[in-house]
Design a protein around this motif. Structure first.
Motif, mmCIF file in Angstrom:
data_model
loop_
_atom_site.group_PDB
_atom_site.id
_atom_site.type_symbol
_atom_site.label_atom_id
_atom_site.label_comp_id
_atom_site.label_asym_id
_atom_site.label_seq_id
_atom_site.Cartn_x
_atom_site.Cartn_y
_atom_site.Cartn_z
ATOM 1 N N GLU A 49 19.073 -37.463 38.570
ATOM 2 C CA GLU A 49 20.302 -37.723 38.158
ATOM 3 C C GLU A 49 20.534 -37.618 36.720
ATOM 4 N N GLN A 50 19.678 -38.015 35.936
ATOM 5 C CA GLN A 50 19.699 -38.064 34.440
ATOM 6 C C GLN A 50 19.431 -36.759 34.033
ATOM 7 N N LEU A 51 18.667 -35.754 34.682
ATOM 8 C CA LEU A 51 18.310 -34.402 34.191
ATOM 9 C C LEU A 51 19.882 -33.845 34.311
ATOM 10 N N ALA A 52 20.525 -34.004 35.517
ATOM 11 C CA ALA A 52 22.040 -33.429 35.832
ATOM 12 C C ALA A 52 23.003 -33.735 34.922
ATOM 13 N N GLU A 53 22.971 -35.105 34.451
ATOM 14 C CA GLU A 53 23.834 -35.423 33.325
ATOM 15 C C GLU A 53 23.557 -34.946 32.087
ATOM 16 N N ALA A 54 22.260 -34.764 31.751
ATOM 17 C CA ALA A 54 22.200 -33.923 30.483
ATOM 18 C C ALA A 54 22.458 -32.626 30.418
ATOM 19 N N LEU A 55 22.401 -31.855 31.704
ATOM 20 C CA LEU A 55 22.754 -30.302 31.693
ATOM 21 C C LEU A 55 23.788 -30.365 31.761
ATOM 22 N N ALA A 56 24.705 -31.059 32.641
ATOM 23 C CA ALA A 56 26.245 -31.070 32.367
ATOM 24 C C ALA A 56 26.810 -31.384 30.636
ATOM 25 N N GLU A 57 26.112 -32.224 30.179
ATOM 26 C CA GLU A 57 26.775 -32.496 28.578
ATOM 27 C C GLU A 57 26.101 -31.133 28.049
ATOM 28 N N GLN A 58 24.950 -30.686 28.080
ATOM 29 C CA GLN A 58 24.358 -29.292 27.463
ATOM 30 C C GLN A 58 25.622 -28.323 27.494
ATOM 31 N N TRP A 59 25.998 -28.015 28.878
ATOM 32 C CA TRP A 59 26.603 -26.780 29.367
ATOM 33 C C TRP A 59 28.320 -27.188 29.599
ATOM 34 N N SER A 60 28.735 -28.340 28.756
ATOM 35 C CA SER A 60 30.031 -28.523 28.914
ATOM 36 C C SER A 60 30.844 -28.561 30.188
ATOM 37 N N THR A 61 29.935 -29.025 31.267
ATOM 38 C CA THR A 61 30.644 -29.184 32.443
ATOM 39 C C THR A 61 30.546 -30.503 32.993
ATOM 40 N N THR A 62 30.854 -30.570 34.231
ATOM 41 C CA THR A 62 30.582 -32.080 35.025
ATOM 42 C C THR A 62 29.676 -31.983 36.096
ATOM 43 N N VAL A 63 29.457 -33.315 36.450
ATOM 44 C CA VAL A 63 28.294 -33.407 37.471
ATOM 45 C C VAL A 63 28.987 -33.764 38.914
ATOM 46 N N ALA A 64 28.745 -32.918 39.772
ATOM 47 C CA ALA A 64 29.394 -32.934 41.191
ATOM 48 C C ALA A 64 28.355 -33.801 42.176
ATOM 49 N N GLN A 65 28.868 -34.755 42.665
ATOM 50 C CA GLN A 65 28.271 -35.711 43.637
ATOM 51 C C GLN A 65 28.492 -35.062 45.136
ATOM 52 N N LEU A 66 27.573 -34.714 45.534
ATOM 53 C CA LEU A 66 27.600 -33.855 47.001
ATOM 54 C C LEU A 66 27.376 -34.825 48.134
ATOM 55 N N ALA A 67 26.717 -35.905 47.864
ATOM 56 C CA ALA A 67 26.354 -36.721 49.036
ATOM 57 C C ALA A 67 27.481 -37.080 50.017
ATOM 58 N N ASP A 68 28.520 -37.425 49.268
ATOM 59 C CA ASP A 68 29.846 -37.875 50.127
ATOM 60 C C ASP A 68 30.984 -37.049 49.805
ATOM 61 N N ARG A 69 30.707 -35.867 49.428
ATOM 62 C CA ARG A 69 31.859 -34.926 49.192
ATOM 63 C C ARG A 69 32.184 -34.122 50.436
ATOM 64 N N PRO A 70 33.090 -34.199 51.103
ATOM 65 C CA PRO A 70 33.321 -33.286 52.002
ATOM 66 C C PRO A 70 33.910 -31.740 51.785
#
Length: 572
Positions: A49-70
């Motif tokens: 989760e921390q890596l995903a947050e850092a990558l989103a910051e680096q590439w100016s995008t957002t983190v997508a939570q897939l677990a509860d997303r239909p």
């Protein structure tokens, strides 16, 4: 704007400190440049989760939570399961012409470029974790796995698509707008993408799209044998061939003349060239796509599968300062790969290497490669004359097709050049006869030809389902071996399994026959000896024939008697 370094972002977010970053960088150097984020996870310094947050910051995008997303079905239909598995992505939503996807590796910017070409949408990348990506693929694709069969079934029942195809393919003036719209339609794109992904995954060398009176057939050639896929509806033949022509930048309004084009793709990190040939037939246009997966081709003599002694002698021949080395065999027997492997070994900054080919199949740094274009007069012969004025040391002529090319190749060898080329003959001794029949004087053949390598490709037995069998009596008769000769020998076959698509074969094995021109053979060529006489003398000098090479493959448990019989001929 330059990207911020991932390590600094992790520090800024409070995930790690300076000492931990130093330890991660040291481990990265020790592992040969593995991605820093994955190293942090393996060292338990960073969570997914921390890596995903850092990558989103680096590439100016957002983190997508897939677990509860239909995820909606129409979005999932855009990306097939093979594509999702290959690129490790999950499609999230479609807004207008922009498709949002989730990826654990947003730094692989080529993925978005490839998907843009394959799917026809603008791609926006969000970041998710690798475990979430895998769970989402299993959840949303396992129950409704896309296959060619399922896509074809949906096409069969699509009345709107059928009506559009009928309107676009009618005789008379072509409405380019409706034709292009049909070629760009989602079902046509999806089917073609699926076929391409399957072909590349299975290592196919060719894809055939064949229109007939009552059906439209798609066949893949893998390991030298054509295998038929589920045929799409006949009325979509025009749409599919038009889509291929659009991808290859061909004239979609021209349906009466043959056309040739090229499609360059990068699929799953592999650079893939597709050579497209379009041929007008009685019932529409037949399309054949030659698949050249440059990412998996290994141009290395060591990996051709030649016996050690034959490889040593072949190396001696190609390193000679002048002369002609010929490689013979039918189309698709691996001649080009063998010659390219030889050139790769000879590719040195101290020597000038030039090739002339129709077409240029593999791009090699350090070698000057010239494509043939007979329509404007740039034939093999014309090109070879020009090459000789370029001060070459070694020359590859794609194919000797006529006496003019043969004579120039001979003159090049006589004036101190090493010439490599190919011919279509059954075996090595027959090549000498072919050159004589083309009009090359025997004394010039003996003065220039140093070696002739004949080769074939036979299918390898699948190692996953390999089993011992009792050889068939008819096969032994065709091989002309007796039961006494095979005493103590074992024969094998592939039973058929999922890994080999129930064919019993996976991969291919080279059979080689190397004829080296000795003084005795040269005397016989001058005396116009027959092919049979040349073959007999060459065998006495140690030449292993194609059939003998095949028998070694059978006894080693690498291939079957049927394959050797199919690809080799008995010597007279």
């Amino acid at each position: 704007m330059a990207l911020r370094r991932l390590g600094q972002i992790l520090i800024d977010l409070g995930t790690i400190d300076e000492d931990q970053l130093e330890a991660m960088l040291a481990e990265q150097a020790a592992r040969g440049g593995e991605l820093l984020g994955r190293i942090g996870i393996s060292m338990s310094m960073v969570t997914e989760e921390q890596l995903a947050e850092a990558l989103a910051e680096q590439w100016s995008t957002t983190v997508a939570q897939l677990a509860d997303r239909p995820l909606r079905g129409e979005v999932l239909e855009i990306v097939s399961e093979p594509m999702a598995q290959l690129y490790r992505i999950v499609p999230l939503e479609l807004e207008g012409n922009r498709l949002t996807i989730a990826s654990a590796e947003p730094q692989k910017i080529q993925v978005a470029d490839e998907l843009r070409v394959l799917l026809g949408y603008d791609i926006r990348v969000c970041v998710s974790t690798e475990p979430e990506i895998q769970k989402a693929i299993e959840k949303y694709y396992s129950s409704a796995t896309d296959t060619v069969e399922s896509i074809v079934d949906k096409m069969e029942g699509d009345k709107e698509l059928e009506a559009a195809a009928a309107a676009a393919s009618k005789d008379g003036p072509i409405d380019l707008t409706s034709v292009e719209a049909l070629a760009e339609s989602a079902p046509v794109r999806k089917l073609l993408n699926m076929v391409l992904l399957m072909a590349i995954r299975d290592g196919a060398s060719d894809i055939h799209f064949e229109p007939f009176e009552h059906e439209f057939r798609i066949r893949l050639k893998a390991d030298g044998v054509l295998q038929e896929m589920v045929p799409p509806p006949k009325h979509l033949a025009f749409a599919i061939t038009t889509r291929i022509k659009v991808m290859a930048n061909l004239d979609i309004a021209e349906r009466r003349l043959p056309q040739d084009g090229r499609i360059e793709l990068t699929v799953g990190g592999h650079p893939v060239d597709l050579r497209v040939s379009v041929l007008p037939t009685l019932f529409g246009e037949s399309v054949v796509m030659r698949v050249l997966d440059r990412g998996v081709v290994s141009l290395n003599l060591e990996k051709l599968g030649m016996p050690a002694d034959m490889l040593r002698r072949f190396r001696q021949m190609i390193h000679r300062p002048n002369g002609i080395v010929l490689v013979t065999g039918p189309t698709g027997s691996g001649k080009t790969t063998t010659l390219y492997s030889a050139l790769s070994e000879l590719n040195d900054v101290s020597e000038k290497l030039i090739t002339t080919e129709d077409p240029v199949e593999y791009d090699i740094d350090g070698i000057v490669q010239v494509p043939i274009d007979a329509e404007i007069g740039n034939t093999f012969a014309a090109c070879l004359r020009a090459i000789l004025r370029q001060d070459p040391d070694r020359i590859l002529v794609g194919e000797i097709r006529d006496v003019e090319t043969a004579e120039i190749a001979v003159q090049a060898a006589l004036t101190g050049h090493m010439v490599f080329s190919t011919l279509h003959t059954n075996d090595s001794p027959a090549t000498v006869t072919r050159l004589r029949d083309m009009g090359v004087p025997p004394f010039l053949i003996t003065a220039t030809v140093e070696a002739i390598l004949a080769q074939r490709l036979v299918r390898r037995i699948c190692t996953n389902c390999k089993e011992e069998v009792v050889p068939d009596a008819d096969a032994l008769a065709d091989l002309e071996v007796t039961s006494d000769q095979i005493a103590g020998k074992k024969f094998y076959r592939g039973r058929g399994c999922e890994k080999c698509n129930n064919s019993g074969y996976k991969g291919r094995l080279g059979l080689y026959e190397l004829l080296i021109m000795t003084d005795e053979l040269r005397d016989m060529v001058i005396r116009n000896a027959s092919t049979e006489e040349l073959r007999e003398v060459a065998r006495r000098a140690g030449m292993v024939t194609l059939r003998d090479s095949g028998m070694i493959g059978i006894y080693d448990g690498l291939t079957t008697a049927d394959e050797v019989i199919r690809e080799t001929i008995l010597e007279a």
